[in-house]
Design an enzyme around this catalytic site. Sequence first.
Site, PDB file in Angstrom:
ATOM      1  N   SER A 241       0.618  -0.880  -0.006  1.00 42.53           N
ATOM      2  CA  SER A 241       0.393   0.660  -0.082  1.00 42.53           C
ATOM      3  C   SER A 241       1.027   0.912  -0.480  1.00 42.53           C
ATOM      4  O   SER A 241       0.659   2.181  -0.941  1.00 42.53           O
ATOM      5  CB  SER A 241      -1.124  -0.099   1.129  1.00 42.53           C
ATOM      6  OG  SER A 241      -0.706  -0.429   1.980  1.00 42.53           O
ATOM      7  N   HIS A 271      -2.520  -8.281   2.238  1.00 40.91           N
ATOM      8  CA  HIS A 271      -2.007  -7.700   3.422  1.00 40.91           C
ATOM      9  C   HIS A 271      -2.990  -6.666   3.757  1.00 40.91           C
ATOM     10  O   HIS A 271      -3.499  -7.940   4.666  1.00 40.91           O
ATOM     11  CB  HIS A 271      -1.754  -6.190   1.515  1.00 40.91           C
ATOM     12  CG  HIS A 271      -1.418  -5.287   1.752  1.00 40.91           C
ATOM     13  ND1 HIS A 271      -0.456  -4.746   3.345  1.00 40.91           N
ATOM     14  CD2 HIS A 271      -0.884  -3.923   1.225  1.00 40.91           C
ATOM     15  CE1 HIS A 271       0.275  -3.702   3.922  1.00 40.91           C
ATOM     16  NE2 HIS A 271      -0.285  -2.918   2.949  1.00 40.91           N
ATOM     17  N   HIS A 318       5.489 -13.084   6.577  1.00 45.89           N
ATOM     18  CA  HIS A 318       5.787 -11.731   6.312  1.00 45.89           C
ATOM     19  C   HIS A 318       6.775 -11.643   5.311  1.00 45.89           C
ATOM     20  O   HIS A 318       7.683 -12.324   5.270  1.00 45.89           O
ATOM     21  CB  HIS A 318       6.236 -10.533   7.808  1.00 45.89           C
ATOM     22  CG  HIS A 318       5.725  -9.493   6.738  1.00 45.89           C
ATOM     23  ND1 HIS A 318       6.865  -8.705   6.683  1.00 45.89           N
ATOM     24  CD2 HIS A 318       4.695  -8.700   7.559  1.00 45.89           C
ATOM     25  CE1 HIS A 318       6.437  -7.454   7.058  1.00 45.89           C
ATOM     26  NE2 HIS A 318       5.313  -7.305   7.220  1.00 45.89           N
ATOM     27  N   ARG A 327       3.968  -5.285  16.629  1.00 45.28           N
ATOM     28  CA  ARG A 327       2.594  -5.057  16.913  1.00 45.28           C
ATOM     29  C   ARG A 327       1.541  -5.717  17.237  1.00 45.28           C
ATOM     30  O   ARG A 327       0.808  -5.846  17.636  1.00 45.28           O
ATOM     31  CB  ARG A 327       1.822  -4.592  15.208  1.00 45.28           C
ATOM     32  CG  ARG A 327       3.275  -2.957  14.761  1.00 45.28           C
ATOM     33  CD  ARG A 327       2.865  -2.878  13.141  1.00 45.28           C
ATOM     34  NE  ARG A 327       2.504  -4.698  12.045  1.00 45.28           N
ATOM     35  CZ  ARG A 327       2.965  -4.343  10.790  1.00 45.28           C
ATOM     36  NH1 ARG A 327       2.415  -2.847  10.523  1.00 45.28           N
ATOM     37  NH2 ARG A 327       3.132  -5.492  10.235  1.00 45.28           N
ATOM     38  N   ASP A 373      -2.086  -8.430  11.971  1.00 40.55           N
ATOM     39  CA  ASP A 373      -3.730  -8.906  11.298  1.00 40.55           C
ATOM     40  C   ASP A 373      -3.989  -9.578  11.936  1.00 40.55           C
ATOM     41  O   ASP A 373      -5.513 -10.135  11.790  1.00 40.55           O
ATOM     42  CB  ASP A 373      -3.994  -8.700   9.818  1.00 40.55           C
ATOM     43  CG  ASP A 373      -2.841  -7.919   9.513  1.00 40.55           C
ATOM     44  OD1 ASP A 373      -3.824  -6.509   9.679  1.00 40.55           O
ATOM     45  OD2 ASP A 373      -2.371  -7.710   7.971  1.00 40.55           O
TER      46      ASP A 373
HETATM   47  N1  HAX Z   1       0.202 -20.028   5.560  1.00 39.14           N
HETATM   48  C1  HAX Z   1       0.379 -20.856   4.151  1.00 39.14           C
HETATM   49  N2  HAX Z   1       1.213 -20.786   3.509  1.00 39.14           N
HETATM   50  C2  HAX Z   1       2.320 -19.272   3.254  1.00 39.14           C
HETATM   51  C3  HAX Z   1       2.080 -18.681   5.084  1.00 39.14           C
HETATM   52  C4  HAX Z   1       0.538 -18.575   5.597  1.00 39.14           C
HETATM   53  N3  HAX Z   1       0.603 -17.844   6.487  1.00 39.14           N
HETATM   54  N4  HAX Z   1       2.976 -17.659   4.553  1.00 39.14           N
HETATM   55  C5  HAX Z   1       3.816 -17.598   3.548  1.00 39.14           C
HETATM   56  N5  HAX Z   1       3.360 -18.988   3.096  1.00 39.14           N
HETATM   57  C6  HAX Z   1       3.546 -19.967   1.454  1.00 39.14           C
HETATM   58  C7  HAX Z   1       3.331 -18.888  -0.003  1.00 39.14           C
HETATM   59  O1  HAX Z   1       2.177 -19.192   0.223  1.00 39.14           O
HETATM   60  C8  HAX Z   1       4.573 -19.878  -0.397  1.00 39.14           C
HETATM   61  O2  HAX Z   1       3.633 -20.496  -0.756  1.00 39.14           O
HETATM   62  P1  HAX Z   1       4.322 -20.756  -2.203  1.00 39.14           P
HETATM   63  O3  HAX Z   1       5.838 -21.046  -2.132  1.00 39.14           O
HETATM   64  O4  HAX Z   1       4.046 -22.254  -2.851  1.00 39.14           O
HETATM   65  O5  HAX Z   1       3.453 -19.637  -3.007  1.00 39.14           O
HETATM   66  C9  HAX Z   1       5.715 -19.856   0.689  1.00 39.14           C
HETATM   67  O6  HAX Z   1       5.305 -19.922   1.990  1.00 39.14           O
HETATM   68  C10 HAX Z   1       7.080 -19.165   0.696  1.00 39.14           C
HETATM   69  O7  HAX Z   1       6.479 -17.580   1.090  1.00 39.14           O
HETATM   70  P2  HAX Z   1       7.980 -15.848   1.400  1.00 39.14           P
HETATM   71  O8  HAX Z   1       8.580 -16.627   1.208  1.00 39.14           O
HETATM   72  O9  HAX Z   1       7.183 -17.341   3.375  1.00 39.14           O
HETATM   73  O10 HAX Z   1       6.064 -15.685   2.047  1.00 39.14           O
HETATM   74  P3  HAX Z   1       5.488 -13.978   1.524  1.00 39.14           P
HETATM   75  O11 HAX Z   1       7.121 -12.656   1.396  1.00 39.14           O
HETATM   76  O12 HAX Z   1       6.301 -14.715  -0.828  1.00 39.14           O
HETATM   77  O13 HAX Z   1       4.194 -13.558   1.460  1.00 39.14           O
HETATM   78  C11 HAX Z   1       2.640 -13.087   2.675  1.00 39.14           C
HETATM   79  C12 HAX Z   1       4.055 -12.973   1.972  1.00 39.14           C
HETATM   80  C13 HAX Z   1       2.188 -12.266   3.976  1.00 39.14           C
HETATM   81  C14 HAX Z   1       1.810 -12.703   1.743  1.00 39.14           C
HETATM   82  C15 HAX Z   1       2.990 -15.090   3.259  1.00 39.14           C
HETATM   83  O14 HAX Z   1       2.860 -14.888   4.407  1.00 39.14           O
HETATM   84  C16 HAX Z   1       0.840 -15.055   3.471  1.00 39.14           C
HETATM   85  O15 HAX Z   1      -0.337 -14.383   2.480  1.00 39.14           O
HETATM   86  N6  HAX Z   1       0.511 -14.783   4.577  1.00 39.14           N
HETATM   87  C17 HAX Z   1      -1.165 -15.079   5.012  1.00 39.14           C
HETATM   88  C18 HAX Z   1      -1.990 -13.543   4.644  1.00 39.14           C
HETATM   89  C19 HAX Z   1      -1.312 -12.820   5.288  1.00 39.14           C
HETATM   90  O16 HAX Z   1      -1.505 -12.941   7.125  1.00 39.14           O
HETATM   91  N7  HAX Z   1      -0.787 -11.513   5.146  1.00 39.14           N
HETATM   92  C20 HAX Z   1      -0.850 -10.318   5.673  1.00 39.14           C
HETATM   93  C21 HAX Z   1       0.561  -9.567   5.696  1.00 39.14           C
HETATM   94  C22 HAX Z   1       1.202  -8.243   6.709  1.00 39.14           C
HETATM   95  C23 HAX Z   1       0.289  -7.487   5.649  1.00 39.14           C
HETATM   96  O17 HAX Z   1       0.727  -7.159   4.901  1.00 39.14           O
HETATM   97  N8  HAX Z   1      -0.686  -6.967   6.815  1.00 39.14           N
HETATM   98  O18 HAX Z   1      -1.472  -5.877   6.082  1.00 39.14           O
END
Ligand code: HAX
Length: 435
Positions: A241, A271, A318, A327, A373
């Site tokens: 964002s 996000h 994350h 947080r 979150d």
């Molecule tokens: N549950 C299951 N699988 C997860 C995961 C979770 N919470 N977090 C990461 N992974 C998976 C990814 O989907 C990815 O899988 P693939 O290789 O099969 O695609 C793998 O683990 C590697 O990912 P990563 O490198 O650890 O994480 P990224 O940097 O790619 O993504 C995310 C970061 C936040 C998007 C991810 O951890 C996620 O999807 N979390 C759940 C959604 C969430 O809580 N989002 C909020 C984040 C904080 C924020 O911005 N708040 O506003």
Amino acid sequence: MDPLKKLFFEKSTALKAEIKATLKERGAEKLDEVTLAQTLGGMRGVKSMLWETSKLDPEEGIRFRGYSIPQLKEKLPSRSDCKEPMPEGLFWLMLVGELPTQEQAEWVSDEWEKRRDVPEHVYNMLNALPSDTHPMTQFILAITAMQTDSVFAKRYAEGMGKNDYWDATYEDTMNLLARLPVVAAFIYRRIWKDGDTINANNDLDWAGNFAHMLGYDDKDFSSLMRLYLTIHADHEGGNASAHTGHLVNSTLADVYLSYAGSMTSLAGPLHGLANQEVIKWILEMTKKLGTDTPTNEQIADYVQATLDARKVIPGYGHAVLREPDPRFTAQRIFAEEYIKDSTYTNIVWQMFEVVPPILKGLGKVKNPWPNVDAHSGAILMHYGLDQFSFYTVLFGVSRALGVCASLCWSRALGMPLERPKSVTWESLKADLNIS
Ligand code: HAX
């Protein structure tokens, strides 16, 4: 010139001169190399923008102008009836890099009070939408509709020169920040309280007033809002964002259009929308299990079922952090003090025990710990704010503090149009000599 604007002008003029001289002398030096994994992996770690208001460390978490969350709680001004910091003070700190006095934080409160009138057409526009329009969509549209009042857009059309961009951006920032809680509360009461809106109370501060306009005159809920709006305010510039707002603003689109862009990014489930997804996930789990007091084993089974369905566990993981999010911890401390025993906070704390080992076991998740979150919804549920599709709007009100302060810096420093390089797969293979 108002005192905050004057201080900002002095600070930004000095940094602008320093950057200009350094760029001239050392502009060709390398900061880092970009790897193939970074280009194809969402640009993780690529140092690509200046963001003065906060900085994120993978282990320690966020620092706002060098101050951690526990330090902010100790050093920022607060109201006499509340231990939590005033977000107005954090805005002052982020904008000029100095801790404000009590008087300065209250000056910001008073200034926002003077600027908070929302144009009537914004309400008319919102009222024309179906009431089941997602609150984030309504929020984004309201921010965009307020652009009719943009000082930047008006002055630009009149021929404003470059040296005045910062001034107009500051004015838009102050007006937008003043109005966001009013608009957000209107959206909330329109959807869930039959449009029965509540007028602002001039005796209250920014966050206290937001709580009041939502319909909460409870002292503890106001304290929660002050903490909530402080800890969600900024997370350096690379998050989706903030980065979106930065990109849009680099075209000289004004603060309203830029922040509407920020909010379209925040509305994605990876996000900011994750805060609604967490509570939705918990509610679906308790419904499926038929109990509000699941065992750790039952939660573990439900986590596994979610992963088996190829879905993520919301609130965990994350892109930068590699430890539990401070947080999350700040909210846990609040809940331990103010709430103690509540159905949803108990489940959130059980998840903190259950989820990380499971995610670690997958072998691919870089951060198995909870993010911001994971906790917020459970506390809001406790206070009866159970309309979880509204949660990301709360986040959006807060995030404006950091993003808009940073937009002021970008314009004051004369940052150029953002334009990174994309590559085709063929050109990339050619660059790396891949046949
Ligand atoms: N549950 C299951 N699988 C997860 C995961 C979770 N919470 N977090 C990461 N992974 C998976 C990814 O989907 C990815 O899988 P693939 O290789 O099969 O695609 C793998 O683990 C590697 O990912 P990563 O490198 O650890 O994480 P990224 O940097 O790619 O993504 C995310 C970061 C936040 C998007 C991810 O951890 C996620 O999807 N979390 C759940 C959604 C969430 O809580 N989002 C909020 C984040 C904080 C924020 O911005 N708040 O506003």
